[in-house]
Design an enzyme around this catalytic site. Structure first.
Site, PDB file in Angstrom:
ATOM      1  N   LYS A 160      46.016  49.737  47.090  1.00  0.00           N
ATOM      2  CA  LYS A 160      44.684  49.241  47.437  1.00  0.00           C
ATOM      3  C   LYS A 160      43.721  50.421  47.547  1.00  0.00           C
ATOM      4  O   LYS A 160      43.581  51.052  48.592  1.00  0.00           O
ATOM      5  CB  LYS A 160      44.717  48.446  48.743  1.00  0.00           C
ATOM      6  N   SER A 173      41.278  40.936  43.207  1.00  0.00           N
ATOM      7  CA  SER A 173      41.274  40.825  44.665  1.00  0.00           C
ATOM      8  C   SER A 173      40.768  39.434  45.056  1.00  0.00           C
ATOM      9  O   SER A 173      41.385  38.445  44.707  1.00  0.00           O
ATOM     10  CB  SER A 173      40.453  41.958  45.282  1.00  0.00           C
TER      11      SER A 173
END
Length: 587
Positions: free
Chosen positions: A189, A385
């Site tokens: 991430k 995402s």
């Protein structure tokens, strides 16, 4: 006194009359500007496409341009553009397409949509001719499919390979004594890396090399097919820096000739049988849209809903362009779900994500829609995402090979501004609270260890929920989803191999699939949200925020992206996010 009132009321009356007349005159101008332009095509017309034109998911109307008699008045959306090029295949008035290829304002997947539409057009037997003075790589990617590709003798094409660069703000924040308190799940991430690192982490470098390699491989493969050059040679051209001037592009057969604009015009005239001083009737894609009725089957009762979700995912009920607000999109999805004439829904996603909570709310409404009719997702440049969160429940998911998707992970940023205020501005804070955690998230002090655990627990819970949605929607096991999640970004090709998407294709493929799943052969499209070609758009174009933003962009130039990044951090303060890094530029 009586004289005073006479003058006062006379002046007031005159003022009111002037205002009324002004409104009438302005309304006439605006009505004229907003009225549909009648465009008549000549029998020997050539359609013009410019790669420098940015194509959003939906049509963009420019009433101000119409009012000022400037072009373009309307810019088609990606789906409109695909359908217009398809219509031109059988339009007897359109003899070919002139592709003006200089700069390119669009993402990779959007360019793939345009390129594929032009490839299908070529199969009709009509010509596609491309010309540019200086072509960047994305422009050349589209131009390479043309029957003939020409470049200015003193111009050239860019052919150097791809690169992407992140801007890291950690050092700047340290100088300002701002501490970004960061919480995240997913070792890939990378959205918070610019705030916590000074260079790319190994994990981020691995994922970036992987998807950038896929994008570059697709670029070389399709150019090689069109130009009949093997990909190893194309790779060598870039690695050895062989394409520096226009002559190099001709030498290595990337273009068919070096020509000036007038020479290109003469060739187009020759192709359509014009002589001497006769002018070519060039038709912009904007004007062609005004002259074309794209309604699939006017008499059909059945509808396929196409819902365009483009931009940052946020909470609330905003209808702002470039924003996917949960309240607004729940209403749109519900309207399509409850409309009995709508037999299937195509959800077009072009988003790097945003609020995790808003993504969950939109996901829920799509799940309800899926219970009553087929839901097909079509991915644009990004569906990552939060963009993947709102896609994963679909019956079928389409992506382009160069779509960026996945990034299944979440994060939150809570800046501690105490030292900045105290040491830089001389400002301090004090207050009273009725409970220990009443001021949790206050930027004027650092979080305690217990508060940090509270926030990380929330991050862990939402990440677990996100993965669960993917397990449920994609029919994959928990361990598999965990292994391909971790916030990692995937190309469309990789995502298909992993089961995150079902098919490689564009929005027209998704619409045909939805119609097939609904078992309807004739249908009309019902598009959401409705495009705003109104007076309100004209007023917005004069808006203070729009003018300020344009001024800032002009003043900062290339540094505008840093300003955007800082602004984005401010806007997402304290809310758990499922999104890509704000600025991901690939060149």
């Amino acid at each position: 006194m009586r004289s005073f009132f006479k003058i006062f009321f006379a002046t007031l009356l005159a003022f009111v009359v002037i205002i009324i007349l002004g409104v009438i005159v302005l309304s006439g101008f605006i009505g004229s500007a907003l009225s549909s332009e009648v465009v008549t095509l000549s029998p020997n017309s050539v359609l013009v496409l410019e790669t420098s034109q940015q194509y959003n998911e939906q049509q963009v109307s420019n009433p101000l341009n119409a009012f000022l008699r400037q072009e373009p008045k309307n810019v088609p959306g990606v789906n409109d553009l695909v359908r217009l090029v398809k219509h031109a295949e059988t339009d007897d008035n359109i003899k070919g397409i002139y592709l003006k290829a200089d700069n390119n304002a669009n993402g990779f997947a959007t360019n793939e949509e345009v390129r594929n539409a032009l490839l299908r057009f070529k199969q009709s037997g009509k010509f596609v001719l491309a010309y540019g003075e200086t072509m960047d790589q994305k422009s050349y990617y589209i131009a390479s499919l043309a029957d003939k590709v020409y470049v200015h003798p003193k111009g050239g094409i860019e052919f150097n390979g791809f690169f992407t660069q992140l801007t890291f703000l950690k050092g700047a924040l340290e100088k300002l004594e701002i501490q970004p308190q960061i919480f995240y799940d997913g070792r890939f991430k990378s959205a918070t890396e610019p705030l916590r690192e000074t260079e790319m982490t190994l994990a981020n470098r691995i994922q970036t090399n992987a998807y950038l390699g896929d994008l570059y491989g697709n670029f070389l493969k399709n150019i090689g097919i069109s130009r009949k050059i093997d990909t190893s040679s194309l790779h060598r051209f870039a690695n050895e820096g062989l394409i520096q001037e226009a002559g190099d592009a001709l030498k290595y057969k990337l273009v068919d000739g070096l020509k000036y604009n007038d020479q290109v015009m003469d060739e187009i005239k020759s192709r359509i049988g014009l002589k001497g001083s006769e002018d070519v009737s060039f038709v912009s894609i904007s004007k062609y849209m005004s002259a074309t009725d794209l309604t699939e089957d006017k008499g059909a009762d059945n509808k396929i809903a196409v819902i365009y979700a483009e931009g940052n995912i946020v909470g609330g009920d905003s209808e702002k362009e470039g924003t996917i607000s949960s309240g607004h999109f729940i209403k749109l999805i519900r309207e399509a779900r409850q409309d009995k004439e709508v037999k299937a829904i195509v959800f077009r996603v072009n988003s790097g994500g945003g609020s995790a909570l808003a993504s969950e709310s939109i996901w829920r409404e799509l799940v309800l829609a899926k219970k009553s009719k087929p839901v097909v997702v079509s991915m644009g440049d990004y569906a990552a995402s939060g963009g993947y969160y709102i896609s994963c429940m679909a019956d079928t998911i389409f992506a382009q090979p160069n779509t960026l998707t996945g990034s299944i992970g979440v994060f939150a940023v809570l800046p501690n501004m105490q030292s900045f205020f105290k040491n830089k501005l001389g400002v301090t804070f004090d207050g009273v609270k009725t409970a220990e955690y009443a001021d949790l998230g206050n930027t004027s002090r650092p979080l305690t260890e217990i508060e940090k655990r509270f926030i990380q627990n929330s991050i862990d819970s939402i990440y677990s929920t996100f993965k669960g949605r993917v397990v449920e929607g994609r029919k994959l096991s928990g361990p598999i989803v965990d292994s391909i999640a971790q916030g990692r970004v995937w190309s469309g090709v990789q995502a298909k191999q992993l089961g995150l998407v079902d098919r490689i294709g564009g929005i027209s493929d998704a619409i045909r699939c939805a119609a097939g799943m609904a078992k309807v052969s004739s249908y009309r499209l019902r598009e959401y949200p409705e495009t705003d070609a109104s007076i309100s758009r004209m007023v917005k174009s004069f808006g203070v925020s729009a003018r300020v933003d344009a001024a800032v962009k002009e003043e900062l130039g290339d540094q505008y992206k840093i300003y955007q990044q800082l602004k984005e951090v401010k806007e997402m303060k304290g809310e758990i996010q499922a999104k890509l890094p704000y600025f991901m530029e690939i060149r």
